[in-house]
Design a protein around this motif. Structure first.
Motif, PDB file in Angstrom:
ATOM      1  N   THR A  57       0.820  -1.224   0.000  1.00  0.00           N
ATOM      2  CA  THR A  57       0.000   0.000   0.000  1.00  0.00           C
ATOM      3  C   THR A  57       0.849   1.267   0.000  1.00  0.00           C
ATOM      4  N   HIS A  64       5.762  -0.995  -7.348  1.00  0.00           N
ATOM      5  CA  HIS A  64       4.429  -1.455  -6.975  1.00  0.00           C
ATOM      6  C   HIS A  64       3.891  -2.497  -7.957  1.00  0.00           C
ATOM      7  N   ARG A  68       2.699  -6.184  -7.028  1.00  0.00           N
ATOM      8  CA  ARG A  68       1.271  -6.462  -7.168  1.00  0.00           C
ATOM      9  C   ARG A  68       1.041  -7.675  -8.075  1.00  0.00           C
ATOM     10  N   ALA A 218      -5.688  -5.209   6.468  1.00  0.00           N
ATOM     11  CA  ALA A 218      -6.579  -4.543   5.514  1.00  0.00           C
ATOM     12  C   ALA A 218      -7.865  -5.317   5.328  1.00  0.00           C
ATOM     13  N   GLY A 219      -7.831  -6.610   5.650  1.00  0.00           N
ATOM     14  CA  GLY A 219      -8.950  -7.454   5.297  1.00  0.00           C
ATOM     15  C   GLY A 219      -9.824  -7.887   6.450  1.00  0.00           C
ATOM     16  N   THR A 222     -12.154  -4.174   8.145  1.00  0.00           N
ATOM     17  CA  THR A 222     -12.948  -3.578   7.062  1.00  0.00           C
ATOM     18  C   THR A 222     -14.144  -4.463   6.724  1.00  0.00           C
ATOM     19  N   ARG A 270      -1.981  10.358   0.934  1.00  0.00           N
ATOM     20  CA  ARG A 270      -1.090  10.459  -0.221  1.00  0.00           C
ATOM     21  C   ARG A 270      -0.147  11.636   0.037  1.00  0.00           C
ATOM     22  N   ALA A 320     -15.096   3.164  -2.184  1.00  0.00           N
ATOM     23  CA  ALA A 320     -14.792   2.482  -0.917  1.00  0.00           C
ATOM     24  C   ALA A 320     -13.607   1.531  -1.017  1.00  0.00           C
ATOM     25  N   GLY A 322     -11.102   2.153  -3.057  1.00  0.00           N
ATOM     26  CA  GLY A 322     -10.054   2.917  -3.714  1.00  0.00           C
ATOM     27  C   GLY A 322     -10.248   2.898  -5.220  1.00  0.00           C
ATOM     28  N   HIS A 326      -3.767   0.881  -6.829  1.00  0.00           N
ATOM     29  CA  HIS A 326      -3.849   0.283  -5.484  1.00  0.00           C
ATOM     30  C   HIS A 326      -5.246  -0.249  -5.175  1.00  0.00           C
ATOM     31  N   CYS A 328      -8.327  -2.072  -4.105  1.00  0.00           N
ATOM     32  CA  CYS A 328      -8.308  -3.153  -3.111  1.00  0.00           C
ATOM     33  C   CYS A 328      -8.177  -4.541  -3.738  1.00  0.00           C
ATOM     34  N   GLY A 330      -8.386  -7.196  -2.083  1.00  0.00           N
ATOM     35  CA  GLY A 330      -9.263  -8.119  -1.357  1.00  0.00           C
ATOM     36  C   GLY A 330     -10.737  -7.885  -1.643  1.00  0.00           C
TER      37      GLY A 330
HETATM   38  C1  HEM Z   1      -6.221  -1.850  -0.647  1.00  0.00           C
HETATM   39  C2  HEM Z   1     -10.580  -0.947   1.268  1.00  0.00           C
HETATM   40  C3  HEM Z   1     -11.130  -5.654   2.269  1.00  0.00           C
HETATM   41  C4  HEM Z   1      -6.562  -6.409   0.985  1.00  0.00           C
HETATM   42  C5  HEM Z   1      -7.382  -1.220  -0.263  1.00  0.00           C
HETATM   43  C6  HEM Z   1      -7.685   0.174  -0.519  1.00  0.00           C
HETATM   44  C7  HEM Z   1      -8.891   0.422   0.043  1.00  0.00           C
HETATM   45  C8  HEM Z   1      -9.367  -0.805   0.630  1.00  0.00           C
HETATM   46  C9  HEM Z   1      -9.625   1.750   0.073  1.00  0.00           C
HETATM   47  C10 HEM Z   1      -6.794   1.162  -1.288  1.00  0.00           C
HETATM   48  C11 HEM Z   1      -5.684   1.710  -0.456  1.00  0.00           C
HETATM   49  C12 HEM Z   1      -4.920   2.820  -1.149  1.00  0.00           C
HETATM   50  O1  HEM Z   1      -5.189   3.147  -2.317  1.00  0.00           O
HETATM   51  O2  HEM Z   1      -4.060   3.421  -0.491  1.00  0.00           O
HETATM   52  C13 HEM Z   1     -11.097  -2.154   1.682  1.00  0.00           C
HETATM   53  C14 HEM Z   1     -12.439  -2.320   2.194  1.00  0.00           C
HETATM   54  C15 HEM Z   1     -12.602  -3.647   2.474  1.00  0.00           C
HETATM   55  C16 HEM Z   1     -11.356  -4.300   2.139  1.00  0.00           C
HETATM   56  C17 HEM Z   1     -13.463  -1.200   2.367  1.00  0.00           C
HETATM   57  C18 HEM Z   1     -13.791  -4.389   3.009  1.00  0.00           C
HETATM   58  C19 HEM Z   1     -15.015  -3.999   2.868  1.00  0.00           C
HETATM   59  C20 HEM Z   1      -9.947  -6.274   1.995  1.00  0.00           C
HETATM   60  C21 HEM Z   1      -9.701  -7.677   2.153  1.00  0.00           C
HETATM   61  C22 HEM Z   1      -8.409  -7.877   1.827  1.00  0.00           C
HETATM   62  C23 HEM Z   1      -7.850  -6.603   1.421  1.00  0.00           C
HETATM   63  C24 HEM Z   1     -10.738  -8.697   2.606  1.00  0.00           C
HETATM   64  C25 HEM Z   1      -7.606  -9.130   1.814  1.00  0.00           C
HETATM   65  C26 HEM Z   1      -7.865 -10.209   2.494  1.00  0.00           C
HETATM   66  C27 HEM Z   1      -6.097  -5.234   0.431  1.00  0.00           C
HETATM   67  C28 HEM Z   1      -4.757  -5.092  -0.098  1.00  0.00           C
HETATM   68  C29 HEM Z   1      -4.654  -3.779  -0.569  1.00  0.00           C
HETATM   69  C30 HEM Z   1      -5.933  -3.150  -0.309  1.00  0.00           C
HETATM   70  C31 HEM Z   1      -3.681  -6.158  -0.140  1.00  0.00           C
HETATM   71  C32 HEM Z   1      -3.428  -3.110  -1.185  1.00  0.00           C
HETATM   72  C33 HEM Z   1      -3.462  -3.106  -2.687  1.00  0.00           C
HETATM   73  C34 HEM Z   1      -2.309  -2.288  -3.279  1.00  0.00           C
HETATM   74  O3  HEM Z   1      -1.742  -1.424  -2.597  1.00  0.00           O
HETATM   75  O4  HEM Z   1      -1.983  -2.516  -4.454  1.00  0.00           O
HETATM   76  N1  HEM Z   1      -8.433  -1.798   0.418  1.00  0.00           N
HETATM   77  N2  HEM Z   1     -10.470  -3.353   1.677  1.00  0.00           N
HETATM   78  N3  HEM Z   1      -8.815  -5.652   1.542  1.00  0.00           N
HETATM   79  N4  HEM Z   1      -6.770  -4.059   0.293  1.00  0.00           N
HETATM   80 FE1  HEM Z   1      -8.661  -3.749   0.870  1.00  0.00          FE
END
Ligand code: HEM
Length: 376
Positions: A57, A64, A68, A218-219, A222, A270, A320, A322, A326, A328, A330
């Motif tokens: 992130t 990145h 990724r 992150a997972g 949320t 950011r 929500a 993103g 980046h 999400c 997940g």
């Molecule tokens: C990235 C929200 C669930 C793994 C993000 C970002 C957001 C987000 C807003 C973007 C961050 C950025 O741009 O700085 C959410 C919300 C979730 C959720 C609202 C549930 C409702 C999950 C789950 C997982 C996960 C279940 C994994 C098990 C990740 C990862 C990134 C990420 C690995 C980084 C991606 C990157 O930087 O390329 N998430 N997330 N998220 N999320 Fe989620």
């Protein structure tokens, strides 16, 4: 209010508008995710402490993209889709365990434990160690509010140490398991991560551990918030609950609308790499920019009647998860857990209605939007 504004108190910029955030998240060259570059050295954890440095992130292109690709080659849509029967079984198991209790509390009985068990099983940690994972998750989330930057430095140091302990325990634990998977592969995500290879490159051990920790960070909460917030919306809009009950195919749209109205990660950080014009204002280089996803998701320029819960918005371009590079990783898992859990709740509860004698409580952190207690 304004779509972009400078907060003199916080010394940072706030972006609230939907088109403006769309622009920020789509331009990683001008708006870097490596926000540490603008954090004063005095606020940095000392070198031995754990930091988010090196997490996907926080990393910008071109590194990145490489990272990724590697993690997504292990954490694929198929890996997620295959979890469906297990998520359903776990949901029933958790609801059964709470059945005889006088009161069902959605968060502690289902929404909090479900995602952490799913992540632990996905990674392939022994089920006997579930309790460890739950403890680390508890510690990490509680710690969020505790490290206060405006304290005397010795107090802050003590706080930091307390916060870092579970991080350290968890990374040692995961590093042990990752090393074990290199010697003895299994059918789990940790094995897929250590074996992942794209263009001749592989993930170094510390990146395997980082990614595993990030899944939990992150997972977990949320998804907890997603479940709680969706039930809250269906409680407030009984006619939408009836429709969702009658037309289960509409559940994904219900979940998207709950994500828009109650955006779990309400803000992302950011840092500007150069002077940029945004929404009619000029932001200088090296400024911290807070991206208020929750505000953008209620921008009336994009969403008519933004305060209303309306699952029929089509399209629903909420932010929500993103946007851009980046976005999400997940999201498919969060959506799957939401859909399965909501379906089963609708099957097992004649009416999802909050208990009027037991008020709904929200998480008291401004950057998180989610219920932490919701009794049915
Ligand atoms: C990235 C929200 C669930 C793994 C993000 C970002 C957001 C987000 C807003 C973007 C961050 C950025 O741009 O700085 C959410 C919300 C979730 C959720 C609202 C549930 C409702 C999950 C789950 C997982 C996960 C279940 C994994 C098990 C990740 C990862 C990134 C990420 C690995 C980084 C991606 C990157 O930087 O390329 N998430 N997330 N998220 N999320 Fe989620």
């Amino acid at each position: 209010g304004p779509a972009v504004e400078f907060s003199a108190d916080a010394g940072m910029w706030n972006v609230y508008g939907h088109p403006e955030l769309h622009e920020v998240l789509g331009d990683p060259a001008a708006f870097s995710s490596d926000t540490m570059r603008v954090v004063p050295a005095s606020m940095m954890p000392s070198k031995d402490d754990f930091s988010l440095d090196g997490f996907i992130t926080q990393i910008d292109p071109p590194e990145h993209g490489k990272l990724r690709k590697l993690v997504s080659s292990a954490f694929t849509r198929k890996v997620v889709a295959d979890l469906e029967p297990r998520i359903a079984a776990l949901t029933h198991e958790l609801l059964d365990a709470a059945r005889d209790r006088e009161r069902f509390e959605l968060v502690s009985d289902l929404a909090y434990p479900l995602p952490v068990i799913v992540i632990a099983e996905l990674l392939g940690v022994p089920s006997g160690d579930r309790a460890l994972f739950k403890r680390w998750a508890d510690a990490l989330f509680q710690s969020d509010a505790k490290v206060s930057v405006n304290r005397p430095s010795d107090e802050r140091e003590a706080e930091l140490q307390a916060v870092m302990k579970p991080w350290k325990e968890m990374s040692d634990y995961l590093a042990g398991h990752a090393a074990q998977r290199r010697r003895q592969p299994r059918a789990d995500l940790l094995t897929r991560l250590v074996e992942a290879e794209v263009d001749g490159e592989r993930l170094p051990d510390d990146q395997v551990v980082n990614f595993a920790i990030l899944l939990l960070l992150a997972g977990h909460i949320t998804t907890t918030m997603l479940l709680g917030n969706t039930v809250l919306c269906l409680d407030a809009y009984p006619e939408q609950q009836d429709r969702a009950r009658a037309d289960r195919a509409s559940i994904p749209a219900v979940i998207e609308e709950a994500l828009r109205l109650f955006t779990p990660f309400a803000a992302l950080g950011r840092a500007t790499t150069r002077e940029v014009k945004l929404g009619g204002v000029t932001i200088p280089a090296d400024q911290m920019v807070m991206c208020w996803l929750g505000a953008a998701n209620r921008d009336p320029r994009q969403f008519p009647d933004p305060e209303a819960f309306d699952p029929h918005r089509d399209p629903n371009p909420h932010l929500a998860f993103g946007r851009g590079i980046h976005f999400c990783l997940g999201a498919p898992l969060a959506r799957l857990e939401g859909r399965i859990a909501l379906n089963i709740l609708l099957d097992r509860f004649e009416r999802l209605r909050t208990d009027p004698d037991d008020p709904v409580l929200f998480i008291p952190t401004p950057t998180l939007t989610g219920v932490r207690r919701l009794a049915l």
